[in-house]
Design an enzyme around this catalytic site. Sequence first.
Site, PDB file in Angstrom:
ATOM      1  N   ILE A  90       0.833  -1.202   0.000  1.00 41.01           N
ATOM      2  CA  ILE A  90       0.000   0.000   0.000  1.00 41.01           C
ATOM      3  C   ILE A  90       0.866   1.250   0.000  1.00 41.01           C
ATOM      4  O   ILE A  90       2.007   1.250   0.484  1.00 41.01           O
ATOM      5  CB  ILE A  90      -0.940   0.009   1.210  1.00 41.01           C
ATOM      6  CG1 ILE A  90      -0.160  -0.124   2.512  1.00 41.01           C
ATOM      7  CG2 ILE A  90      -1.952  -1.122   1.109  1.00 41.01           C
ATOM      8  CD1 ILE A  90      -1.034  -0.098   3.768  1.00 41.01           C
ATOM      9  N   CYS A  91       0.296   2.303  -0.534  1.00 42.58           N
ATOM     10  CA  CYS A  91       1.013   3.565  -0.668  1.00 42.58           C
ATOM     11  C   CYS A  91       0.666   4.478   0.500  1.00 42.58           C
ATOM     12  O   CYS A  91      -0.478   4.915   0.656  1.00 42.58           O
ATOM     13  CB  CYS A  91       0.624   4.239  -1.994  1.00 42.58           C
ATOM     14  SG  CYS A  91       1.412   5.843  -2.246  1.00 42.58           S
ATOM     15  N   LEU A  92       1.658   4.744   1.337  1.00 49.01           N
ATOM     16  CA  LEU A  92       1.508   5.640   2.469  1.00 49.01           C
ATOM     17  C   LEU A  92       2.728   6.547   2.552  1.00 49.01           C
ATOM     18  O   LEU A  92       3.785   6.239   1.985  1.00 49.01           O
ATOM     19  CB  LEU A  92       1.374   4.853   3.777  1.00 49.01           C
ATOM     20  CG  LEU A  92       0.165   3.912   3.918  1.00 49.01           C
ATOM     21  CD1 LEU A  92       0.304   3.072   5.171  1.00 49.01           C
ATOM     22  CD2 LEU A  92      -1.137   4.697   3.942  1.00 49.01           C
TER      23      LEU A  92
END
Length: 298
Positions: A90-92
Amino acid sequence: MEKYNMKNPSVKRIMQEVKEMQSNPSHDFMGLPLEENIFEWQFAIRGPADTEFEGGIYHGRIQLPPEYPLKPPSFMLLTPNGRFETQTKICLSISNYHPEHWQPSWSVRTALVALIAFMPTNPNGALGSLDYSKDERKALAIKSQEAAPRFGTPERQKLIDEIHEYMLSKALSVCEKINSEENPIKEADLELAPPDAAAVQQASSEEEQQNEAEERALVVSNEAPTGNSPNHVVSHAVEQPGNSTQPLLQRTELNQPRVADDRLFNWAAVGLTIAIVVLLLKKFMKASGYGTVFMDES
């Protein structure tokens, strides 16, 4: 752990974080590395309170780079949650998708706290994000408590199950704490608890009635036929509301000097009456001549 060079900065840093995670556990998250690979962590976070994720237990995987903590880790979720895709990185801002935001002072603990905060935020189309409805997310949160997800090797699964049991135990302890705060009744409190207000009032009323009955009985027993009796004064004082604050015994004692004075007055009156009668008798005898007869005979 023997296969790792403990002088390596990354290994040394990871081991410090493991020790800190175990010595200072949290109710909201838990993460531990695999024994065969300390750069791979399994974790679980609890859904933030007052959101559609509340009560959920969400498992995931963290992959630390060899240059950690100089470079950021990557994250993936394993539990269906309606906010992030499962088994997808996931992109965080704390993940390897944005290395420019990462700070070496951050840790796995810092990343897990941030991940919890990201749960209820708007996905804004970010990579690996989902936008389920609140009702769907609530249903997934409830289902996530039933069992840990199945993932990877037996070693991974064993660690996942252990973390899940830990999160469940912490959830129960939190509920027990809330219940104890809402109902703080202990055995000692029960022993020292004040009596019921209604019972106290009833007992007080019964005691007052008993005292009044005793006073009335005492007054009746001391009443005399005449209205001038000292005991009649006591009876009158008891019946008057204004004198009710003065103890009955005290009022009786105050009337005792008056009783002695009345008796002295009565004896004086009797003596005076006798003296008057004697004087009148002498005058009567003198006027009738009895006094002269007595003098001549003498």
